[in-house]
Every structure is written in C-alpha cells, then in structure tokens.
Design a protein around this motif. Structure first.
Motif, PDB file in Angstrom:
ATOM      1  N   UNK A  20       2.621  53.000  55.535  1.00 25.11           N
ATOM      2  CA  UNK A  20       1.854  51.863  55.027  1.00 25.11           C
ATOM      3  C   UNK A  20       2.654  50.593  55.307  1.00 25.11           C
ATOM      4  N   UNK A  21       2.000  49.597  55.829  1.00 30.83           N
ATOM      5  CA  UNK A  21       2.703  48.361  56.168  1.00 30.83           C
ATOM      6  C   UNK A  21       3.095  47.565  54.922  1.00 30.83           C
ATOM      7  N   UNK A  22       2.592  47.954  53.762  1.00 33.24           N
ATOM      8  CA  UNK A  22       2.920  47.248  52.527  1.00 33.24           C
ATOM      9  C   UNK A  22       3.983  47.975  51.709  1.00 33.24           C
ATOM     10  N   UNK A  23       3.753  49.246  51.408  1.00 28.61           N
ATOM     11  CA  UNK A  23       4.668  49.958  50.502  1.00 28.61           C
ATOM     12  C   UNK A  23       5.431  51.098  51.185  1.00 28.61           C
ATOM     13  N   UNK A  24       5.213  51.284  52.467  1.00 21.81           N
ATOM     14  CA  UNK A  24       5.908  52.325  53.261  1.00 21.81           C
ATOM     15  C   UNK A  24       5.499  53.750  52.874  1.00 21.81           C
ATOM     16  N   UNK A 158      10.133  41.608  38.960  1.00 21.01           N
ATOM     17  CA  UNK A 158       8.695  41.674  39.214  1.00 21.01           C
ATOM     18  C   UNK A 158       8.337  40.906  40.479  1.00 21.01           C
ATOM     19  N   UNK A 159       8.930  39.732  40.662  1.00 21.88           N
ATOM     20  CA  UNK A 159       8.654  38.948  41.870  1.00 21.88           C
ATOM     21  C   UNK A 159       9.138  39.673  43.118  1.00 21.88           C
ATOM     22  N   UNK A 160      10.290  40.311  43.030  1.00 21.74           N
ATOM     23  CA  UNK A 160      10.808  41.078  44.163  1.00 21.74           C
ATOM     24  C   UNK A 160       9.870  42.238  44.498  1.00 21.74           C
ATOM     25  N   UNK A 161       9.405  42.949  43.467  1.00 25.28           N
ATOM     26  CA  UNK A 161       8.473  44.063  43.678  1.00 25.28           C
ATOM     27  C   UNK A 161       7.176  43.570  44.323  1.00 25.28           C
ATOM     28  N   UNK A 162       6.659  42.444  43.840  1.00 29.20           N
ATOM     29  CA  UNK A 162       5.423  41.885  44.397  1.00 29.20           C
ATOM     30  C   UNK A 162       5.598  41.509  45.866  1.00 29.20           C
ATOM     31  N   UNK A 164       7.884  42.701  48.027  1.00 35.97           N
ATOM     32  CA  UNK A 164       8.105  43.905  48.835  1.00 35.97           C
ATOM     33  C   UNK A 164       6.803  44.651  49.110  1.00 35.97           C
ATOM     34  N   UNK A 165       5.850  44.563  48.200  1.00 35.91           N
ATOM     35  CA  UNK A 165       4.605  45.327  48.326  1.00 35.91           C
ATOM     36  C   UNK A 165       3.374  44.439  48.554  1.00 35.91           C
ATOM     37  N   UNK A 166       3.617  43.179  48.888  1.00 31.28           N
ATOM     38  CA  UNK A 166       2.531  42.226  49.156  1.00 31.28           C
ATOM     39  C   UNK A 166       1.474  42.240  48.075  1.00 31.28           C
ATOM     40  N   UNK A 167       1.876  42.161  46.826  1.00 31.69           N
ATOM     41  CA  UNK A 167       0.948  42.206  45.702  1.00 31.69           C
ATOM     42  C   UNK A 167       0.642  40.821  45.150  1.00 31.69           C
ATOM     43  N   UNK A 168       1.099  39.775  45.788  1.00 34.39           N
ATOM     44  CA  UNK A 168       0.842  38.409  45.277  1.00 34.39           C
ATOM     45  C   UNK A 168      -0.562  38.072  45.403  1.00 34.39           C
TER      46      UNK A 168
END
Length: 168
Positions: A20-24, A158-162, A164-168
């Motif tokens: 997955x290009x977002x979360x691998x 939380x910002x780092x997680x967002x 890394x996983x393009x959740x913004x």
C-alpha cells in the motif's frame, strides 16, 4: 489503471503495487503478515484517540486556570490588595488562557504551546521575585506542566502517524 482497496488504512492503491502506498500493507504477503500489519496499524492508530482525549484534558486544565485567575483577581479586589498593573497582567493572561482553551481543537499544537510558555514564564518570574511562594502548590503546578507537555507529545505522535499514513 485499477486500484485496490487497502484493508488496513482504507485508501486506494494501484493494483501494480505490492505494498500500500500509504501504510505499506503487504498485498501479496502471507495471511500472518497481513494480520500482523493490520494489528500494528490499529495499535498505532490508537494514538489519535489518545491525542483527542488529551486535548480535552488540556481544555479542562486551561479552564481551571482561568477560573482560579478570576477568583484570585476577585479576592484581591475584595481585600483591596491589588495594584492596577497586577490586575492588568492577570487579565491579559486570563484572556489568553481562555482563548487558547476555547479554540484548542482548531490548532492544538500552537494553542498548547502558548499557555505552556506563559505558565513557565509565570513560574520563573514567581521564583525569581518571590521564591518562598514558588513552592506553594508545587504539586498542582507540576501536574499542570506535565499534562500540557504530555499533550504536546501525543499531538506530535498523532501528527507523525497522520503524515506517515496520509490521513490528513
């Protein structure tokens, strides 16, 4: 080009991708690898809930500080133990804390840093000019400081997680 839906982060990734290009997420991995990845992703995603909970706790702390500041001003005025400069500074600090508490959910990082900086400045000035009163309520002061610092820590996670996983 067709996309495949990631079961982990729920984003779409081209079918030609093995991860997955977002979360691998490993599309071609074994069931064990897929399950392990989803478990890790869900566990890491809990930081978002924790961050939201800490924002609410920080709001409560800031409202509590506002209430104590107002109470302090009222008591000093009733006892005629005040000066104009002290009331002005206390009012500015109180209004700043109130603003930060009311709008904390919109810009949590900066609106946590502002009151934290103010509190550290107040404690420092208090220590320099009246070190005997600095230690009054030290447990309460320490809890406030660490709660706001911990909020910054979880917001950063939380910002780092967002990101890394393009959740913004």
């Amino acid at each position: 080009m067709e996309n495949q839906h990631c079961p982990s982060c729920k984003n779409n990734t081209p079918t030609s991708y093995e991860l997955c290009s977002f979360c691998k997420f490993p599309f071609n991995g074994t069931e064990n690898e897929k399950s392990l990845h989803i478990g890790k992703f869900i566990s890491a995603k809990n930081i978002l809930d924790k961050s939201e909970e800490n924002i609410q706790n920080s709001k409560k702390i800031l409202f509590m500080i506002v209430a104590f500041n107002i109470l302090g001003v009222v008591i000093s005025v009733m006892k005629n133990q005040y000066d104009f400069f002290g009331i002005l500074i206390s009012t500015i600090i109180t209004l700043t804390m109130l603003f930060c508490a009311l709008y904390l959910h919109k810009k949590p990082m900066i609106l946590t840093i502002i009151p934290l900086s103010l509190i550290v400045l107040i404690y420092t000035v208090n220590f320099i000019f009246s070190s005997d009163t600095f230690f009054q309520g030290i447990i309460f002061k320490t809890i406030i400081l660490f709660a706001l610092i911990y909020n910054l820590y979880t917001l950063n996670q939380a910002n780092t997680f967002k990101k890394e996983n393009n959740l913004n």
